[in-house]
Each structure stands twice: as structure tokens, then as C-alpha cells.
Design a protein around this motif. Structure first.
Motif, PDB file in Angstrom:
ATOM      1  N   TYR A 154      14.070  13.607  -8.506  1.00  0.00           N
ATOM      2  CA  TYR A 154      14.550  12.301  -8.948  1.00  0.00           C
ATOM      3  C   TYR A 154      14.659  12.269 -10.476  1.00  0.00           C
ATOM      4  O   TYR A 154      13.798  11.708 -11.156  1.00  0.00           O
ATOM      5  CB  TYR A 154      13.616  11.203  -8.435  1.00  0.00           C
ATOM      6  CG  TYR A 154      13.524  11.162  -6.922  1.00  0.00           C
ATOM      7  CD1 TYR A 154      14.396  10.376  -6.177  1.00  0.00           C
ATOM      8  CD2 TYR A 154      12.572  11.924  -6.242  1.00  0.00           C
ATOM      9  CE1 TYR A 154      14.326  10.342  -4.796  1.00  0.00           C
ATOM     10  CE2 TYR A 154      12.495  11.901  -4.853  1.00  0.00           C
ATOM     11  CZ  TYR A 154      13.376  11.104  -4.141  1.00  0.00           C
ATOM     12  OH  TYR A 154      13.292  11.085  -2.774  1.00  0.00           O
ATOM     13  N   ILE A 155      15.695  12.919 -10.960  1.00  0.00           N
ATOM     14  CA  ILE A 155      15.876  13.035 -12.412  1.00  0.00           C
ATOM     15  C   ILE A 155      17.320  12.732 -12.789  1.00  0.00           C
ATOM     16  O   ILE A 155      18.202  12.765 -11.937  1.00  0.00           O
ATOM     17  CB  ILE A 155      15.531  14.458 -12.906  1.00  0.00           C
ATOM     18  CG1 ILE A 155      16.228  15.506 -12.042  1.00  0.00           C
ATOM     19  CG2 ILE A 155      14.031  14.674 -12.937  1.00  0.00           C
ATOM     20  CD1 ILE A 155      16.186  16.894 -12.614  1.00  0.00           C
ATOM     21  N   SER A 194       7.083  11.133 -20.141  1.00  0.00           N
ATOM     22  CA  SER A 194       8.381  10.460 -20.275  1.00  0.00           C
ATOM     23  C   SER A 194       9.108  10.946 -21.520  1.00  0.00           C
ATOM     24  O   SER A 194      10.309  11.213 -21.496  1.00  0.00           O
ATOM     25  CB  SER A 194       8.202   8.940 -20.371  1.00  0.00           C
ATOM     26  OG  SER A 194       7.668   8.437 -19.174  1.00  0.00           O
ATOM     27  N   LEU A 199       2.961   4.778  -2.182  1.00  0.00           N
ATOM     28  CA  LEU A 199       4.110   5.673  -2.250  1.00  0.00           C
ATOM     29  C   LEU A 199       5.161   5.138  -3.216  1.00  0.00           C
ATOM     30  O   LEU A 199       5.445   3.936  -3.225  1.00  0.00           O
ATOM     31  CB  LEU A 199       4.702   5.814  -0.843  1.00  0.00           C
ATOM     32  CG  LEU A 199       5.727   6.924  -0.625  1.00  0.00           C
ATOM     33  CD1 LEU A 199       5.117   8.292  -0.890  1.00  0.00           C
ATOM     34  CD2 LEU A 199       6.281   6.851   0.793  1.00  0.00           C
ATOM     35  N   GLY A 200       5.724   6.023  -4.018  1.00  0.00           N
ATOM     36  CA  GLY A 200       6.759   5.596  -4.960  1.00  0.00           C
ATOM     37  C   GLY A 200       7.570   6.775  -5.456  1.00  0.00           C
ATOM     38  O   GLY A 200       7.419   7.910  -4.976  1.00  0.00           O
ATOM     39  N   ILE A 201       8.447   6.489  -6.408  1.00  0.00           N
ATOM     40  CA  ILE A 201       9.315   7.519  -7.001  1.00  0.00           C
ATOM     41  C   ILE A 201       9.219   7.393  -8.513  1.00  0.00           C
ATOM     42  O   ILE A 201       9.544   6.345  -9.072  1.00  0.00           O
ATOM     43  CB  ILE A 201      10.785   7.323  -6.567  1.00  0.00           C
ATOM     44  CG1 ILE A 201      10.930   7.464  -5.044  1.00  0.00           C
ATOM     45  CG2 ILE A 201      11.693   8.323  -7.292  1.00  0.00           C
ATOM     46  CD1 ILE A 201      12.282   7.030  -4.505  1.00  0.00           C
ATOM     47  N   PHE A 202       8.756   8.435  -9.160  1.00  0.00           N
ATOM     48  CA  PHE A 202       8.590   8.367 -10.620  1.00  0.00           C
ATOM     49  C   PHE A 202       8.441   9.776 -11.177  1.00  0.00           C
ATOM     50  O   PHE A 202       7.937  10.668 -10.492  1.00  0.00           O
ATOM     51  CB  PHE A 202       7.343   7.523 -10.948  1.00  0.00           C
ATOM     52  CG  PHE A 202       7.118   7.310 -12.423  1.00  0.00           C
ATOM     53  CD1 PHE A 202       8.133   6.859 -13.248  1.00  0.00           C
ATOM     54  CD2 PHE A 202       5.872   7.564 -12.987  1.00  0.00           C
ATOM     55  CE1 PHE A 202       7.915   6.666 -14.604  1.00  0.00           C
ATOM     56  CE2 PHE A 202       5.643   7.367 -14.345  1.00  0.00           C
ATOM     57  CZ  PHE A 202       6.671   6.917 -15.152  1.00  0.00           C
ATOM     58  N   HIS A 203       8.864   9.958 -12.425  1.00  0.00           N
ATOM     59  CA  HIS A 203       8.749  11.256 -13.088  1.00  0.00           C
ATOM     60  C   HIS A 203       9.289  12.394 -12.225  1.00  0.00           C
ATOM     61  O   HIS A 203       8.677  13.456 -12.115  1.00  0.00           O
ATOM     62  CB  HIS A 203       7.292  11.533 -13.505  1.00  0.00           C
ATOM     63  CG  HIS A 203       6.933  10.874 -14.811  1.00  0.00           C
ATOM     64  ND1 HIS A 203       5.641  10.704 -15.243  1.00  0.00           N
ATOM     65  CD2 HIS A 203       7.717  10.349 -15.786  1.00  0.00           C
ATOM     66  CE1 HIS A 203       5.634  10.091 -16.427  1.00  0.00           C
ATOM     67  NE2 HIS A 203       6.877   9.865 -16.773  1.00  0.00           N
ATOM     68  N   LYS A 247       8.771  12.033  -5.497  1.00  0.00           N
ATOM     69  CA  LYS A 247       8.207  11.018  -4.609  1.00  0.00           C
ATOM     70  C   LYS A 247       6.767  11.432  -4.347  1.00  0.00           C
ATOM     71  O   LYS A 247       6.489  12.578  -4.019  1.00  0.00           O
ATOM     72  CB  LYS A 247       8.983  10.931  -3.297  1.00  0.00           C
ATOM     73  CG  LYS A 247       8.478   9.816  -2.388  1.00  0.00           C
ATOM     74  CD  LYS A 247       9.244   9.753  -1.084  1.00  0.00           C
ATOM     75  CE  LYS A 247      10.518   8.968  -1.235  1.00  0.00           C
ATOM     76  NZ  LYS A 247      11.232   8.855   0.074  1.00  0.00           N
ATOM     77  N   GLY A 257       6.697  -2.271  -8.186  1.00  0.00           N
ATOM     78  CA  GLY A 257       6.965  -0.877  -8.513  1.00  0.00           C
ATOM     79  C   GLY A 257       6.830  -0.553  -9.991  1.00  0.00           C
ATOM     80  O   GLY A 257       7.213   0.534 -10.426  1.00  0.00           O
ATOM     81  N   ILE A 277       4.909   0.783 -13.018  1.00  0.00           N
ATOM     82  CA  ILE A 277       3.811   1.742 -13.082  1.00  0.00           C
ATOM     83  C   ILE A 277       2.626   1.111 -13.813  1.00  0.00           C
ATOM     84  O   ILE A 277       2.790   0.493 -14.866  1.00  0.00           O
ATOM     85  CB  ILE A 277       4.273   3.035 -13.788  1.00  0.00           C
ATOM     86  CG1 ILE A 277       5.497   3.631 -13.063  1.00  0.00           C
ATOM     87  CG2 ILE A 277       3.143   4.053 -13.866  1.00  0.00           C
ATOM     88  CD1 ILE A 277       5.306   3.953 -11.585  1.00  0.00           C
TER      89      ILE A 277
END
Lengths: 402, 256
Positions: free
Chosen positions: A21-22, A177, A282-286, A289, A298, A300
Motif C-alpha cells: 500500500y504505497i 513517514s 486491523l488497518g492499512i498504514f506504512h 495491512k 482510522g 493513527i
């Protein structure tokens, strides 16, 4: 082929976790990295060079030390320490960095960038860059540059540029980041030397493979010493690189309990915690997943731990998967427990562990007395604690100048 | 046909980006209406995220100010509902994957459809991951906008073939923010896109003045401007509507 290996080759998924996820800007860079890694990981020359560096520069294999005094004092299971603190630069981080730096060099990159929390990964990256003649820029949360001022000096001494990150909470997540932002602006000559088993595929797999040397050695060492496998392997978990390295070669051995110790901070019932698996969702970051500390929308969460190296709101996707499948368990350890363990191991064995590693020691102090004397525990001492002495002294109310 | 196509139906499109709730939602509503009045063809509404990894310092600042002011995803949907009383041009969200994921993709897309959002841009969801939301988005008629970067090269055709709404061409390496010069050969990227799709494409990242906007729109179907507008809002706060209005007029005039 192992099940885990198959999984890591299909889009970098560990169960539902992982992925890429970039921003589109970085996609060809990670694809190029994956191709290069898949080539070099089976290249005999690459592996020979890496082994040479690990053995003759970093000081591997690291000792598996029987902590006899600690064992007797706790009165239960036999405790071994996997001494990653004895590596050159003082932590397990060098294992991954030497691998990635060598890979980057083979790819024709001349510049390494990295994030760092406690400074251990930054110091390791600066070291590898110095050795291999590469430029190095390290991003470090401004808050952490204060907590770990000595490591900032070490990185500069080694020739790296250290950029204090002021955005967000000015800690590890913001350093990640900022390193990602830097990578999107300069890709052709630059490799992002990610320090943990996190971020977009292929990083969680690459870092895990390079850290897996820990359990490859410890498995052989314990078989030599005891003629059998341990009953439990305990390691601290921030992003989770020393833990996955400590667990990896035991994953197929179902009799071995794998236990990750998360930074509970002031307690998992408070907001001042970084225990991601225990409190996150559960999430999507950096780039991945996985589980993250976040609010209901959502956003952070600003996490907290006494340990700058565990102060991260996410956890590597393979740990999330090991948790989902029940293969590993993850327990929270508070600041107080970690500081007690930091002092206890210092006095008991004359080994000052990193405050990160002290989280693993703290759990062993609870677990060992509940186990029979014929049981065996391996604790990974991921790093040495010299860097933490000033801040632990302050925690205890002593005013010392570094 | 996608509602977003309307934005490109009448010459080059000017697309402003505004972070919702910076400094408050009332100001955002005023700024959006001024933008529409002065010729914006589509508005990108940013739902703030705590850690916007594709943004430079200016838009990062807007995200922080908006979150500090208490903006939530639900409040942004209410803003859209209110704007839709009179705003007819296409509206597209720009946010990060976790904002959608944590809200529940189904619930999020349903709310988009109910309130009148036409599309969504997620800079941390590349081609390989878009299936995470694309089926649900399609079910509710929401276009997931694809991005193409200067580094996309062999990926352009693949992305263009599945593009919906419009294609967001990232003008430069790095994060959002104004740039003195854009060196990427946008024309080359657009010609590969054209071989693969008729979906319109607009250029963003780094555009701040009318000359740049005109140059980028000459190569493509429109220009996207974010940081330059956010700077005005940062400077004038609740009084920024009239200043943004002047700026947008000058940019739109350059595209005529």
C-alpha cells in the motif's frame, strides 16, 4: 517449499496481512528490489560475501549463553540468552543492515536512507554505509534524538547525516513517514534500508530472512547444548524484526511456544501504550495491512513507551499472521516491569540489556518460575543497554549528565 | 458515463484541492463555493489523515489543523451533503486507505453515493491493491481514480486500461508541494495513456502559478492545484474565501 515462503511470494501476503500500500511513484522501486532480492538470495557469491561480513565484521555467530544464576534465582525453567547485544554496533539490527546494504550495492545504489527509533538501526545503517563506501541519511524523530542523543552522535561520527523529524508525534512512525517521503523524491541512486519487518512487500520478507540468522544459529546451538529444542522463545516486539528472526526457524516446531513482548507503556488500559496486537485493530498504514493503534476513524494513535525502539503504532504483517493463526502469542510488558528487568539482569548476570530487550526479560521473569526445571527458555537479548543508562537513571529520579 | 466526465466536457479542467475542516468546516464550505463560482470544474476534498505520507509540509499542516479542530469522516460526509444543496460540479475525495478501511469500505462507498461524492483518490493504494475497494466502489458508482507517476514507465498502459473517472498524473517525484520547475516529460506519459484509454487525465503535484497550470493543461486535460491553495488558507484562515477566490480565477483564466 515452506508454507510461509509460498505466501511471501504471492504479493507479499501473510494471511490477510502485508501487501504493497504505497504511492505509485514507489511501485517500480519495490518491484526492482524484489527482483534483485530474489536473484541475490540464491546467489552463492552474494551469500558468501554476506556470511563473511556477518562472521568477520559483525561477530557472528552470537553466543547462546546459559544464564545459570538467573535460572537458579527464578527457580524454574532453564534460561538461555541469545546474545545479539554482542554484535558489532550492539544490537541485532546489523544482521539486516549488512544484508540490505550489500544488496543495494549490487543493485548499483550509492546512498542509503533509514528511519530509526532508539538509534540502533540508524547506527547500524551508518556503520554499513561507512564500511561499503555509501552515503547515508537517517531520519529520527526529534523526540528520540533527545532521548538517544549519544546515538545521534555515533551516527554523525560514522559519517551519516541525521535529520530530526518534527512532524506528527516526532517519534519512530514519523521517522518512517519521512524516510518514505524522501524515497519518493530520490529513487534512482537511493535504497531505503528499512529497519524492521514492516512496510510494503518485499521488506517484511527481506528483513525477516536476514534476521532469521538468529534462530538458525540458536536452533543449532540449543541442539548442541541440550540435545533438544527449547519450550519457549521470548523476544520483544516493536515492528518485530528481532522477534521474527528469533522465531522463524522454530515456526514448524509446534512444541516451541513463541512469545512476543509488546511495549505496554503505562498499561494497556491507558492511552500511554504501544502494545499494538493487544490494543490495536486491523488497518492499512506504512505500506502494509496489519494491526495498528488507531482511533475509530482510522487516525493513527500517538503511542507511548519508555523504549524508543518499541514506540511504534503498528506491527509487522507476519506477526499479525502468527497471532491470527495462534502460532505465536503476544503479551504486554509495562515500563515498570521492563525497568525492573533491566536492573535485574544487570545485577544478576552482569549483562545490561537494551530497554527493548528488557521487555522480553521481564516476561521470562514471570514465566520461568511457573515452568518445571527440565524446561528450557531462550530469551533474545536484542541489544545492549548502554544507550539506555541515562534515561533509566532519570526514570529512577537520578540526575546524571551523559 | 461517469459524472466526473462533466468536468472535462468544456475545455481544460481546473481542479482545486481543499483539506476539509482547515481551519473549520464552515470555511471549507465557503471556499468550495467560491471555487465553483470562479470556474473550478471539479473539487478534490481532502479527508484529513493523521499521517499523510504522500504530502509535503503544507498539506501535512492542513491535516493536522483539521484534525485538531475535531473533523471526522462523518462530519466530512455532512459537509458534502450540505454542499450538494447547490454545488453541482463533480466532487472527489482524496484521503488515505486507512480512513476508508476503518470506516468500512461498504459503508464508506454507500455514504459517498448518498451524499453525492463521485470519486475517490487514495495515494497509498496502487494498481496492485485497488481490488481491495474497487468492486464495492463500482457497486455504488464511485470512481476510484488511478495515479500515474514519472516512475510508472512500463506500468502506464496497465493502469490506464483500467482507469475510471480521470487519471491523476503525478508531475514530479516526491511529495505534494509547490515546485519552481516541473521537468517530467508529461507529453510522453499522456501519449501512452491515450493509446490505452479515453479517460481524461489531469496533472497535479507542484503546480502553483498560472503559467505552470497552462503548460501542464496543454499536455493534458487539466491541472490540479493543492498546496498553493492550502497556503492561502493557512495564511488567512477563516477569512480565506475571498483570497482563494481571486487565486482560482487567475488559474482558471490561464486555462481558457
Amino acid at each position: 517449499m515452506r508454507k510461509e515462503d509460498i505466501m511471501s511470494q504471492s504479493g507479499g501476503r501473510f494471511g490477510i496481512h502485508g501487501g504493497q500500500y504505497i504511492p505509485e511513484t514507489l511501485m517500480n522501486a519495490v518491484i526492482e528490489l524484489e527482483k534483485a532480492y530474489n536473484h541475490y538470495k540464491n546467489d552463492p557469491d552474494f551469500n558468501r560475501e554476506l556470511t563473511e561480513l556477518l562472521n568477520n565484521y559483525a561477530g557472528r555467530p552470537s553466543l547462546l549463553y546459559y544464564a545459570e544464576k538467573l535460572t537458579k534465582e527464578l527457580g524454574g525453567a532453564k534460561i538461555y540468552l541469545k546474545r545479539e547485544d554482542l554484535n558489532h554496533t550492539g544490537s541485532h539490527k546489523i544482521n539486516n543492515v549488512l544484508g540490505q546494504a550489500l544488496l543495494a550495492k549490487k543493485m548499483g545504489k550509492t546512498r542509503l536512507i533509514a528511519e530509526t527509533g532508539a538509534g540502533q538501526h540508524g547506527v547500524a545503517t551508518a556503520t554499513a554505509a561507512a564500511l561499503l563506501g555509501m552515503d547515508c541519511v537517517v531520519f529520527m524523530g526529534e523526540e528520540d534524538t533527545k532521548r538517544q542523543a549519544l546515538n545521534v552522535y555515533r551516527m554523525r561520527l560514522l559519517g551519516a547525516e541525521v535529520i530530526p523529524v518534527k512532524s506528527g508525534t516526532a517519534t519512530l512512525k514519523d521517522a518512517v513517514s519521512e524516510a518514505m517521503r524522501e524515497w519518493t523524491s530520490r529513487i534512482s541512486d537511493t535504497h531505503y534500508c528499512l529497519g524492521s519487518v514492516m512496510g510494503p512487500h518485499p521488506f517484511p520478507t527481506i528483513v525477516r530472512d536476514f534476521q532469521a540468522v538468529i534462530s538458525r544459529e540458536s536452533r543449532r546451538q540449543i541442539l548442541e547444548k541440550e540435545g533438544r529444542l527449547p519450550d519457549a522463545v521470548i523476544a520483544c516486539v516493536g515492528g518485530g524484526s528481532n522477534a521474527i528472526g528469533s522465531f522463524y526457524h522454530y515456526i514448524p516446531d509446534k512444541s516451541v511456544c513463541l512469545i512476543g513482548c509488546e511495549a505496554g507503556g503505562r498499561g494497556i488500559d491507558t492511552f500511554d501504550t504501544a502494545a499494538t496486537i493487544n490494543t490495536g485493530k486491523l488497518g492499512i498504514f506504512h505500506g502494509m495491512k496489519s494491526y495498528f493503534c488507531q482511533d475509530e476513524y482510522g487516525q493513527i494513535a500517538p503511542v507511548y513507551s519508555i523504549s524508543a525502539g518499541l514506540d511504534y503504532p503498528g506491527v509487522g504483517p507476519e506477526h499479525a499472521y502468527l497471532y491470527d493463526t495462534g502460532r505465536a502469542e503476544y503479551v504486554p510488558i509495562t515500563d515498570d516491569e521492563a525497568v525492573n528487568a533491566f536492573e535485574y539482569l544487570s545485577r544478576m548476570e552482569g549483562i545490561i540489556p537494551a530497554i527493548e530487550s528488557a521487555h522480553a526479560v521481564a516476561y521470562a521473569m514471570k514465566l520461568a518460575p511457573t515452568m518445571d526445571k527440565d524446561k528450557i527458555i531462550i530469551i533474545t537479548i536484542s541489544g545492549r543497554g548502554d544507550k539506555d543508562c541515562a534515561s533509566i537513571a532519570r526514570y529512577r529520579g537520578e540526575n546524571i549528565n551523559e | 458515463m461517469s459524472n466526473i466526465a462533466k468536468a472535462f466536457a468544456d475545455g481544460k479542467a481546473f481542479i482545486p484541492f481543499i483539506t476539509c475542516g482547515d481551519p473549520d468546516l464552515e470555511t471549507t464550505a465557503k471556499v468550495v463555493r467560491e471555487a465553483v463560482k470562479n470556474g473550478a470544474d471539479l473539487v478534490e476534498l481532502g479527508i484529513p489523515f493523521s499521517d499523510p505520507t504522500a504530502e509535503g509540509p503544507v498539506i501535512q499542516g492542513a491535516n493536522i489543523r483539521a484534525l485538531a479542530g475535531g473533523v471526522t469522516t462523518d462530519k466530512v460526509f455532512e459537509l458534502v451533503e450540505e454542499l450538494r444543496r447547490d454545488v453541482e460540479i463533480p466532487l472527489v475525495f482524496m484521503t488515505y486507505a486507512n480512513v476508508v478501511f476503518s470506516y468500512g469500505a461498504e459503508h464508506f462507498m454507500q455514504r459517498c453515493a448518498e451524499t453525492g461524492v463521485d470519486g475517490i483518490i487514495l495515494p497509498d493504494m496502487p494498481f496492485e491493491e485497488k481490488d481491495e475497494f474497487s468492486e464495492i466502489a463500482e457497486k455504488y458508482g464511485i470512481d476510484m481514480i488511478s495515479l500515474i507517476a514519472p516512475t510508472s514507465e512500463n506500468r502506464i498502459a496497465m493502469i490506464a486500461k483500467e482507469a475510471k473517472g480521470f487519471i491523476y498524473i503525478v508531475s514530479s517525484l516526491g511529495v505534494t508541494g509547490t515546485r519552481s520547475e516541473i521537468t517530467t516529460n508529461i507529453g510522453d506519459i499522456v501519449s501512452v495513456i491515450r493509446e490505452n484509454t479515453d479517460v481524461p487525465c489531469a496533472v497535479g503535484f507542484g503546480i502553483s502559478n498560472p503559467e505552470q497550470a497552462k503548460k501542464m493543461a496543454d499536455f493534458s486535460d487539466g491541472a490540479i492545484v493543492g498546496s498553493a491553495i492550502i497556503r492561502i488558507i493557512e495564511k488567512y484562515g477563516r477569512d480565506s474565501a475571498e483570497y482563494v477566490s481571486e487565486y482560482i480565477k487567475s488559474m482558471k483564466d490561464a486555462l481558457k
